[in-house]
Design a protein around this motif. Sequence first.
Motif, PDB file in Angstrom:
ATOM      1  N   ARG A   1      -3.563   4.444  -0.182  1.00 41.97           N
ATOM      2  CA  ARG A   1      -3.959   3.767  -1.420  1.00 41.97           C
ATOM      3  C   ARG A   1      -3.452   2.330  -1.404  1.00 41.97           C
ATOM      4  N   TRP A   2      -4.375   1.377  -1.687  1.00 44.80           N
ATOM      5  CA  TRP A   2      -3.936   0.004  -1.910  1.00 44.80           C
ATOM      6  C   TRP A   2      -3.240  -0.059  -3.267  1.00 44.80           C
TER       7      TRP A   2
ATOM      8  N   LYS B   1      -3.069  -6.373  -3.129  1.00 40.56           N
ATOM      9  CA  LYS B   1      -3.515  -7.016  -1.899  1.00 40.56           C
ATOM     10  C   LYS B   1      -2.608  -8.176  -1.479  1.00 40.56           C
TER      11      LYS B   1
ATOM     12  N   VAL C   1      -4.582  -3.023   7.243  1.00 42.92           N
ATOM     13  CA  VAL C   1      -3.219  -2.912   6.738  1.00 42.92           C
ATOM     14  C   VAL C   1      -2.369  -4.093   7.190  1.00 42.92           C
TER      15      VAL C   1
ATOM     16  N   TYR D   1       0.839  -1.184   0.000  1.00 42.50           N
ATOM     17  CA  TYR D   1       0.000   0.000   0.000  1.00 42.50           C
ATOM     18  C   TYR D   1       0.883   1.247   0.000  1.00 42.50           C
TER      19      TYR D   1
END
Length: 595
Positions: free
Chosen positions: A152-153, A156, A204, A112
């Motif tokens: 912001r991702w 994943k 997170v 991220y």
Amino acid sequence: MTRTPLRPLARILHAREKGENPDAIERENIRIRHEQMRDRSRVRAEGRLAMLGVMFLCAFVTIGARMGLLSATEPTEPRAYAPGASILASRADIVDREGRILATNMETHSLYAHPQQMVDPERAARELAKIFPDLDGAALERRFKDPKSKFRWVKKKISPEQMQAVHDIGEPGLLFGPREMRLYPNGALAAHVLGGASFGREGVHAAEVIGTAGIEKYFDAQLRDPARGGAPLELSLDLGIQSAVEGVLDSGMKLMNAKGAAAVLMNVHTGEVIAIASLPDFDPNDRPNPPTKGAPADSPLFNRAVQGVYELGSTFKIFAAAQAMELGLVTPQTIIDTRPPFRVGGFAIGEFEGHNYGQIPVEKIIIESSNRGTGKLALAIGPERQQQFLKSLGFFEPVKFEMVEAPGGQPLLPKRWGELSTVTISYGHGLSSSPLHLAAGYAAIANGGYAVQPTLLKQQGPRHGEKVMSPGVALEARRMLRKVVSEGTASFGDVPGYSVAGKTGTADKPKENGGGYYKDKTITTFASMFPSESPEYVLIVTLDEPVETSGDKPRRTAGWTSVPIGAEIIGRVAPLLGLRPEYDTGEMQATLVRN
């Protein structure tokens, strides 16, 4: 506080009268004052030291008590890292009947960004697009430069190699978070059973892994239950046998130019599904998205063995014969006139390729697969009794199976079950069901007449249900099915060393818009059991639109398509199931002499 003067006037005057030095009085007073100051400082310092000692003693006692309390409690693993501590990231493994891993967890990382901490967002976006080709570098740059963006991702889940490559960018605004991901080490093997998993609630430092399909979703709560202590979910599948079934089925589907295929291998006494396959399939590590258009069956996500409902053709004929024998209407040797004409409700009932089998016994009706003979047995049984029998075998409801897709396998029944439906259903037309339904129906014949519930969980012993036919009738039905392989339409189903009993089924494929049937497309099925004398397993093989092209003209019947594949599967898996081959001693000796 009263201060004493250093040179008191009275003492000075008195000292002068005696001839003494007045300065000695001042020095003596200074000495006394200094001693008093030292005494006061010493008392103050000793008080402070005592206070510090008490504080250190309290701290030591508190820490010691806490350490003692921790040592007396059971150790536990944290479920996630703060600040996502409320997210349960752990998920139990899924294993086959021998304890081999089908699904497990792997530690990985997420990526991220904190755009406001980034030094060079343009370079970061450009380098990330090189590491992750599926990312749009220009779009990333716009997101990183957004003045309102604080988080912001980017990805994943990333691999260790990708993580190192991102490290090498040297951008302080790119950060990593630990998380678990679901791993299927065998790739596409048993994909439809496992289904797949994805992320639910995400933080997170942790992510919740949830099941999205198959057994992962069906047992989602159990797999995530901390009270189970991480105990694996043990399935009835055998990894080696599943691999063999899928391998043969895939090769056979390609050889027969089929659009799709399905297979079910089940223990007839316990209901344990040892292998179940649907092709085409997918890799649950990278599960595709559900289709937004077209027929559901065109997607690799569609489970043909469980969700697919088809007219399974002449495989149903043995049910009519078994019920007629159970009711005492016929014996295997009862003669039935199958000569034309035979009309029901204004419709003529014909035979495959116009055959006329004449007057033949019931067992010959099954061996030759006579529509007219089976239809006459069904009329003698009657619609009501036929419905009751098929319902007892499970053909009226979806199979209660441990997959979320199972309720989708609802059999399609006629709106009006009259004499015509009774006749057509007796030879597998007018009622659509799944290969799993058929496996359960044939298991009742194989195990001596008891209904059995298919399951994906390992069982400890037989689980016979309601008795649906007598052992004697089940035995006669098995003998008929054995003759279908040794003398009839399933002659390619013979497997050296293993006695196979079974029935072929070829049904014209209905058109998608409900406007009749295709003339050049079929659904073919081979329903079998082995060893035929005392069956332990049933095997169902179904092909969608097969075409065998080795001869002068295309052949689309089950005897040429599904049967050879079923025989190959049995030949491969029977030794793996612990079944010893049996050979005729005379034939073996003759073979040795010739050699």
